[in-house]
Structure formats: structure tokens, C-alpha cells
Enzyme design. Structure first.
Site, PDB file in Angstrom:
ATOM      1  CE1 TYR A 144      -2.834   3.388   2.762  1.00  0.00           C
ATOM      2  CE2 TYR A 144      -4.033   2.612   0.983  1.00  0.00           C
ATOM      3  CZ  TYR A 144      -3.497   3.617   1.769  1.00  0.00           C
ATOM      4  OH  TYR A 144      -4.232   4.615   1.968  1.00  0.00           O
ATOM      5  CG  ASP A 239       6.116   3.379   0.743  1.00  0.00           C
ATOM      6  OD1 ASP A 239       4.796   3.605   0.622  1.00  0.00           O
ATOM      7  OD2 ASP A 239       6.055   4.037   2.050  1.00  0.00           O
ATOM      8  CE  LYS A 267       2.500   5.091   8.516  1.00  0.00           C
ATOM      9  NZ  LYS A 267       0.713   4.754   8.382  1.00  0.00           N
TER      10      LYS A 267
END
Ligand code: KE4
Length: 434
Positions: A144, A239, A267
Site C-alpha cells: 500500500y 516506500d 509517519k
């Protein structure tokens, strides 16, 4: 009664917000029941609106590696806010952040701040296409990269949990340029590269998968992708929104000693405030406006408030590398004892841990990709999740998410978690086999 305030708030929220949540991952869709509404957290203890306390293994889906309300972050945000929260003009603190990122991740020669992991990944793919002049990208089923159109093609995380392999609203025109390979399967990548010769701009992946549960790269997988990208002049994008600054100061790149061309972050880099970033080779990053023609922009990108939070958190991680050792030891402590419990309860499982990311898969298969991750017994996870919640343990509400440990976890909290899991596994087995 547990959750009565959450139930009331959830009903109210659904009148104004789709599904009562601002992100589907919070909706408890795959575990059922009412999402817990929280009002505060400190360290690894999070408190819901009814005053119930939980040991937190979500950590805001990764940012809280040093625990909630980490004092240096709180102070930095307070101090910054008195000087305004955003100017929409360059500031010194953005340079400090860029310098710090480069010190921690040495192959980031140039970096651009954005406001989310999605934005970072969308931008990195556009840059790779702009730099190579090629159109296709290869991603991996079960990975994702945020909700950008190009990625919602058999995405993991929310989309996987919601059982929609690709999202309505994504056009066929977009979907045709995203190719899906199988995680840990270099042959599937080679086939796509051959089939789309000289037209694959980038390969993007989670160097450690976290959005189909935690699944590590098999030996040689990352190295093989590096080699294929060099051979095909394709940009390798890691990623690291989840793994960045979590698996090591230099993230998965440092841990596995495989270095991508572009890397995306999110994050942890924001200390809980909305920050994403993408960066890498100067030669590639110099296609980005205003230096080059690839347009990318953002009103609040690099705003001083978010930068102050991110700097405070990353600064602590840079100064105290022992945090990674402590966190690894705590996660291993938990993993070993959970593994023992699963054997004692004679429950079929697979389990993966990389650093402070860990997941349990309730399956007899060995989990290495999207297909095998999907063999996990979702009903068993659903019951287990709620049994743990009843015992004051807050796990990510999906079998397809990694648990995120924060270094504010104490061994007392870990032991409480293990005791809760012992009871929860026993009860779950009875309930599911009824
Ligand atoms: P955001 O746009 O949510 O900041 O980042 C998207 C993203 C990109 N790449 C990876 C590897 C990610 O894990 C994410 C976001 N992760 C999910 C949890 N698995 C965020 C939770 C949510 O969507 O609410």
C-alpha cells in the site's frame, strides 16, 4: 459498559463524516464492533472516552515510536506555535530537517517535504516518470502506498481489508499504467519488465511489507530488484513511510544494505504531525519544480509546526541509536512469548518480525506474499482482537496490518500483553470452534 461513550460518539460522527471516520483503517470494518474513540495518550497507554486505558500497539499506525506525547515533541510544538504555525515561505527549520534526513539516510541527496505518505509516493512516481520519460510503474500486490489513483490497483491496507482489490473512481486509463507483481517473486517482476520493455519508469515497494501484515523481503529479493532496475534503467523507489526511521536510523535501506534511487517517508518523520517526504539522487530530484519541469507543490509542506515535531522526534532517534536496540529487544521478547503461547494453544500460525514491526497470521501456510497472507483466518483474528481489547490491549483493527511497538513500552506492559494473549487465545479457540 465498555465503549458506551464511543458508541454515542460513533453514532454522532456518522451523521457528518463518511463511516464516522476520517480514514477507513480506523473503522473496525474487518473486526466488527464500534471503533474506540480516544481522548488522550501518554507513552504506550492510550485512554478512551470512557476512561478505559489500553496498551497501544497501533501508535497512530507508526509515528509514535517514542510513545505518545513524547515530551521533546510536545515542547517543540508548543514553542513553535507561538511564532505562528505556517508562513507559506521558506524557513530555516526546513533546512535543519533536510540536513537531519540526509545525516540519517545518506543517499538522500535532495529531499522535498510534503504532508502525507500518499503525497510522498504520488510525487515520487511522477518524478520517476518525468525523469525517465517512461509511463508504467510496477508495484506489488498487498503493498500500500497511500490512496493515490496509481496505487489503488490491488492495494493492501484499507483496500485489502475492505476486500476491494481496486477502488471505483480509478480510471482504466490510470490502471493500465500500474502493473502488479508478486512480493518476493523476482520472476514476476522480470516478466513485466520484459513485456513492457523500456517503458517502466519505476518499481515501487515496501522494502518490508506492513500493509498485508508484516512480511520481510526474502534473501536476495531487494538485491534482485536493485539489479533489475539498473539493467532496465528503471527508478527503484523504496516506500519507507512505515519502515523509515523505524527499522534503523537509515530505515530498511540501512538494515538490508540495499539503496534505492528514491525513498518516500511519512509517519515517524512528522512526530505525529502531518509530514511526508520524498528524496534521493540529486540527478533525479533536480527534475522537481522549480529546478526542473516536474510540478509538485503544497501550501503546508514543511510548515514550521510539523517540522518542529519531526525534528524533535528524529533528533532523539539520531542522538540515541540505543533506542533501536532497546526496541528490537522488546519486540523480540514479545514475539518469543507469543510464539510459545501459540504453540501451547496448538493454534496454526505464522509470524514475522522485522525490528519493531510484528504480525501474527492465523494460518498453517508460511506467509510470504499477498496470496499466502490472505490465508489467515480472519474470523479468528476478529475474535482475538476483541478479546485482547477487553483485556486492555489495543491492536491494529485488521489482520492485514503490522503491529507498531513504541519504546515507551515497558517489560511490565509486555508481560501484561502476554498474559492477556494467553487468555484471549484460549477463549478465541473455544468461540471460533463452537
Ligand atoms: P498516509 O497518506 O496515510 O500518510 O501514508 C500512506 C502510506 C504509504 N505507504 C505506506 C507503506 C503506508 O503504510 C501508508 C499508510 N499506512 C496506513 C496503515 N497501514 C495508514 C493508516 C490509514 O490509512 O489510516
Amino acid at each position: 459498559m465498555l465503549l458506551n461513550k464511543s458508541e454515542f460518539l460513533f453514532n454522532r460522527a456518522q451523521q457528518f463524516i463518511p463511516g464516522g471516520v476520517n480514514s477507513p483503517a480506523r473503522a473496525f470494518k474487518s473486526v466488527g464492533g464500534i471503533p474506540v474513540f480516544f481522548k488522550k495518550a501518554k507513552g504506550s497507554i492510550i485512554t478512551d472516552e470512557d476512561g478505559n486505558e489500553f496498551i497501544d500497539y497501533v501508535g497512530s499506525w507508526g509515528p509514535m515510536i517514542l510513545g505518545h506525547a513524547y515530551p521533546p515533541v510536545v515542547k517543540a510544538v508548543q514553542d513553535a506555535s507561538f511564532n505562528s504555525t505556517s508562513f507559506g515561505a521558506p524557513t530555516e527549520i526546513e533546512i535543519q530537517m533536510a540536513e537531519l534526513v540526509q545525516r540519517m539516510v545518506p543517499n538522500i541527496e535532495k529531499v522535498r517535504m510534503v504532508n502525507s505518505g500518499t503525497e510522498a509516493c504520488m510525487s515520487a512516481v511522477r518524478v520517476a516518470r518525468g525523469y525517465t520519460g517512461k509511463e508504467k510503474i510496477i508495484k506489488f500486490e498487498g503493498n500500500y502506498h497511500g490512496h493515490g489513483d496509481a496505487f489503488l490497483i490491488k492495494a493492501g491496507s484499507g483496500a485489502l481489508t475492505l476486500g476491494q482489490p481496486s477502488s471505483p473512481g480509478v480510471t482504466k486509463g490510470t490502471a493500465k499504467d500500474t502493473l502488479n507483481a508478486d512480493y518476493n517473486d523476482l520472476t514476476s517482476v522480470e516478466k513485466l519488465l520484459k513485456k513492457n520493455k523500456d517503458n517502466v519508469a519505476a518499481i515501487i515497494l515496501e522494502p518490508v511489507a506492513g500493509n498485508m501484515g508484516c512480511i520481510p523481503p526474502e534473501p536476495g529479493f531487494l538485491e534482485g530488484l536493485r539489479k533489475l532496475c539498473d539493467e532496465h534503467e528503471t527508478v527503484l523507489i523504496f516506500d519507507e513511510v512505515m519502515t523509515g526511521f523505524r527499522l534503523a536510523r537509515g530505515g530498511a535501506q540501512e538494515r538490508f544494505d540495499v539503496w534505492a534511487d528514491l525513498v518516500t517517508f511519512g509517519k515517524i518523520i512528522g512526530g505525529g504531525l502531518p509530514v511526508g517526504a520524498f528524496g534521493g539522487k540529486e540527478e533525479i530530484m533536480n527534475v522537481v519544480a522549480p529546478v526542473g519541469p516536474v510540478y509538485q507543490a503544497g501550501t503546508l509542506s514543511g510548515n514550521p509546526l510539523a517540522m518542529s515535531a519531526g525534528l524533535a522526534q528524529l533528533g532523539a532517534l539520531e542522538k540515541h541509536p540505543e533506542i533501536y536496540v532497546e526496541l528490537e529487544e522488546k519486540t523480540e521478547y514479545l514475539q518469543k512469548r507469543l510464539r510459545l503461547l501459540l504453540y501451547e494453544h496448538e493454534i496454526d500460525f505464522d509470524m514475522h518480525r522485522v525490528g519493531s514491526m510484528v504480525s501474527i497470521f492465523f494460518t498453517s501456510e508460511s506467509v510470504k506474499d499477498f496470496k499466502t497472507a490472505n490465508t489467515t483466518d480472519q474470523e479468528f483474528f476478529r475474535v482475538f482482537f476483541h478479546e485482547m481489547l477487553k483485556r486492555g490491549i489495543y491492536l491494529p483493527p485488521s489482520p492485514f496490518e503490522s503491529w507498531f511497538l513504541g519504546n515507551s513500552l515497558t517489560y511490565e506492559m509486555l508481560d501484561k500483553t502476554i498474559a492477556a494473549a494467553d487468555e484471549a487465545l484460549g477463549v478465541t479457540k473455544l468461540k471460533v470452534n463452537e
